[in-house]
Scaffold this motif. Sequence first.
Motif, mmCIF file in Angstrom:
data_model
loop_
_atom_site.group_PDB
_atom_site.id
_atom_site.type_symbol
_atom_site.label_atom_id
_atom_site.label_comp_id
_atom_site.label_asym_id
_atom_site.label_seq_id
_atom_site.Cartn_x
_atom_site.Cartn_y
_atom_site.Cartn_z
ATOM 1 N N LEU A 318 7.980 8.941 -4.749
ATOM 2 C CA LEU A 318 6.685 8.956 -4.071
ATOM 3 C C LEU A 318 5.587 9.396 -5.026
ATOM 4 N N THR A 319 5.886 10.366 -5.887
ATOM 5 C CA THR A 319 4.907 10.803 -6.873
ATOM 6 C C THR A 319 4.590 9.680 -7.858
ATOM 7 N N ALA A 320 5.616 8.958 -8.279
ATOM 8 C CA ALA A 320 5.391 7.820 -9.174
ATOM 9 C C ALA A 320 4.503 6.775 -8.505
ATOM 10 N N THR A 321 4.710 6.562 -7.209
ATOM 11 C CA THR A 321 3.872 5.611 -6.465
ATOM 12 C C THR A 321 2.424 6.076 -6.431
ATOM 13 N N ILE A 322 2.218 7.359 -6.182
ATOM 14 C CA ILE A 322 0.863 7.915 -6.220
ATOM 15 C C ILE A 322 0.239 7.669 -7.589
ATOM 16 N N GLY A 323 1.031 7.896 -8.633
ATOM 17 C CA GLY A 323 0.521 7.753 -9.991
ATOM 18 C C GLY A 323 0.021 6.359 -10.303
ATOM 19 N N VAL A 324 0.791 5.335 -9.968
ATOM 20 C CA VAL A 324 0.358 3.969 -10.282
ATOM 21 C C VAL A 324 -0.795 3.534 -9.382
ATOM 22 N N LEU A 325 -0.895 4.097 -8.193
ATOM 23 C CA LEU A 325 -2.010 3.738 -7.311
ATOM 24 C C LEU A 325 -3.330 4.328 -7.792
ATOM 25 N N VAL A 326 -3.328 5.581 -8.229
ATOM 26 C CA VAL A 326 -4.590 6.256 -8.571
ATOM 27 C C VAL A 326 -5.006 6.046 -10.015
#
Length: 427
Positions: A318-326
């Motif tokens: 989930l953190t990795a997903t946040i990272g690529v989104l922001v």
Amino acid sequence: MTTSPVGITTEPVLGDPVATGSTTVQRLRAIVIRRPILTLSLAAVVFVSVCLAFWPPAKEQYDLRVYVAAADAVLHGRDIYTANEGIYGLLGYTYPPFAAILMAPLGLLSTGGGRVLMTVLNALVLLLIGSLTVRALRPRWSTRHVLVTGFILGAAGLALEPVRITFHYGQINLMLMAILMIDLLGHLPPRYRGVLIGVATGIKLTPGIFIIYLLVTRRYREALTASAATAGTMALGFVVMPEAAWKFWGTYIFDPTRPGSSTLVTNQALRGVIDRLSGGPQGIGSVWIAAVLITLVVGFVTVRRAYDRGLLLESILLTATIGVLVSPISWTAHWVWAFPATALLWTRVAASYRTTGRSRQFAVRAGLAAFVTLTFGIGLPWLAPHMHDKELHHHGFQLYLGNSYTICGAVVLLAAAYSLRRRSLKV
């Protein structure tokens, strides 16, 4: 041997496909059990050979060319950020000086040699990531079982576009993901945890999202270690290449156009979506800032809930997903985290089927897993019109295709937030 209905024992018929197939499987299993190291080594060699066949030394790997140009500049005392000048069609180097120092050995190789090295490393790392993922999903399995399954999973990772495009361009995304997973999943001695996160951040900055993750999950000592390691990489850059370090940290880090146009369909970050919808690059606009803040708040609240419930791998992904989104720029290759995420989703689907059968929960999970697998397997953004500003004129279903990775990431994040909305709710 088999026993007939009348009690007569018979031998398998030679050439019987069922008997032969069964015997073959048994022999292969016996070999794996007796000689696991030899078997896994041969499997790795075969897989590396397959990857070299698909991405041979003669095949252009664009990003590798950028790395080699910067590496050559390091070895010859030239500016790594202008090393691309005079080379037709080559973008400038975008990573911190520390990354160029690590890549310096590439400057000793020919272009073909660099391509072989990068493909071999990516292939081996993919097998490693598969094994790390299996170990996280099945902590009680034996090492042999984890490695065998992990190698199979790693090879299957080539089915996903972000993995394939990483090989195609000769990028380092898989390597960064591997060292992050080693650190985050606890495969380092406690005193060294956080070091690899700091090193990864020093190479490409974006892994710095995991320092925030460590703070959110109250792993303060690891966050401090990661921050110190990052500072160390910065200091090394200033010592070895002071002029380049000043240029990067004082100028280039604030230049959003240096990596390429944010409106390209390959930029599957929130900013890419906003810029395409608004008709051109908007820079750091209010809409993007609002989208980033909402994603960070919703995302890290969900991450904290997942971590508190012992869902370690979920919290990391989930953190990795946040990272690529922001991130301002997240090329499709940066979404390699879809590989362990897909394995996790299908594992949860299987677990749901075992416990609830064909229930509503099973159907929802299967639907989400299939949605993610198809999105990243097909590489949907590439199906939308792209290049020469075609991204600015998408309409209808093209809007979905052209922004599908971002949409998929947002859906997964929101689904997790909904599933974890109450601490007592089972997922």
